[in-house]
Design a protein around this motif. Structure first.
Motif, short mmCIF file in Angstrom:
data_model
loop_
_atom_site.label_atom_id
_atom_site.label_comp_id
_atom_site.label_asym_id
_atom_site.label_seq_id
_atom_site.Cartn_x
_atom_site.Cartn_y
_atom_site.Cartn_z
N ALA A 171 39.00 55.03 40.35
CA ALA A 171 38.52 55.82 39.21
C ALA A 171 39.29 55.42 37.96
O ALA A 171 40.52 55.36 37.95
CB ALA A 171 38.70 57.31 39.50
N CYS B 204 29.13 51.28 47.24
CA CYS B 204 29.38 51.65 45.85
C CYS B 204 28.09 51.56 45.04
O CYS B 204 27.80 52.45 44.23
CB CYS B 204 30.44 50.74 45.22
SG CYS B 204 32.11 51.10 45.75
N GLY C 112 30.15 54.56 39.22
CA GLY C 112 31.33 54.22 38.41
C GLY C 112 32.13 53.08 39.01
O GLY C 112 32.54 52.16 38.30
N ALA D 289 30.12 49.75 38.81
CA ALA D 289 30.10 49.15 37.47
C ALA D 289 31.38 48.37 37.18
O ALA D 289 31.36 47.42 36.39
CB ALA D 289 29.89 50.23 36.42
N ALA D 290 32.47 48.76 37.81
CA ALA D 290 33.76 48.09 37.57
C ALA D 290 33.92 46.81 38.39
O ALA D 290 34.77 45.98 38.06
CB ALA D 290 34.91 49.04 37.88
N HIS E 109 38.75 49.44 34.89
CA HIS E 109 37.77 48.76 34.06
C HIS E 109 37.20 47.53 34.75
O HIS E 109 36.04 47.17 34.54
CB HIS E 109 38.39 48.34 32.72
CG HIS E 109 38.85 49.52 31.93
ND1 HIS E 109 37.98 50.38 31.29
CD2 HIS E 109 40.08 50.00 31.69
CE1 HIS E 109 38.66 51.33 30.69
NE2 HIS E 109 39.93 51.12 30.91
N SER F 194 37.33 54.24 46.64
CA SER F 194 36.58 54.42 45.40
C SER F 194 37.27 55.44 44.50
O SER F 194 37.26 55.29 43.28
CB SER F 194 35.13 54.82 45.67
OG SER F 194 35.05 56.10 46.23
#
Length: 64
Positions: free
Chosen positions: A15, A36, A42, A45-46, A18, A11
């Motif tokens: 970082a 996640c 974050g 969401a990707a 997108h 994870s």
């Protein structure tokens, strides 16, 4: 759920990404997605999709 030891490292490497397409063995792929979703918003969401694949080659990954 207890995360596998390498989930935090993965994870962290994501970082700033997108879009992430998860592929790999079902259990680990699903556990990572669940972890996640619960703990790393974050990265969650990707994640744009999931593809089951057991040891894909570079060519197979590129085609995905």
């Amino acid at each position: 759920m207890t995360p596998l030891p390498f989930f935090a490292e993965i994870s962290g490497a994501l970082a700033g990404a997108h879009e992430v397409l998860l592929c790999g063995p079902g259990l680990a792929r699903n556990q990572f997605n669940e972890w996640c979703s619960q703990d790393v918003a974050g990265a969650a969401a990707a994640i744009i999709g999931f593809i089951p694949a057991d040891h894909p080659t570079d060519a197979q990954l590129t085609a995905m």
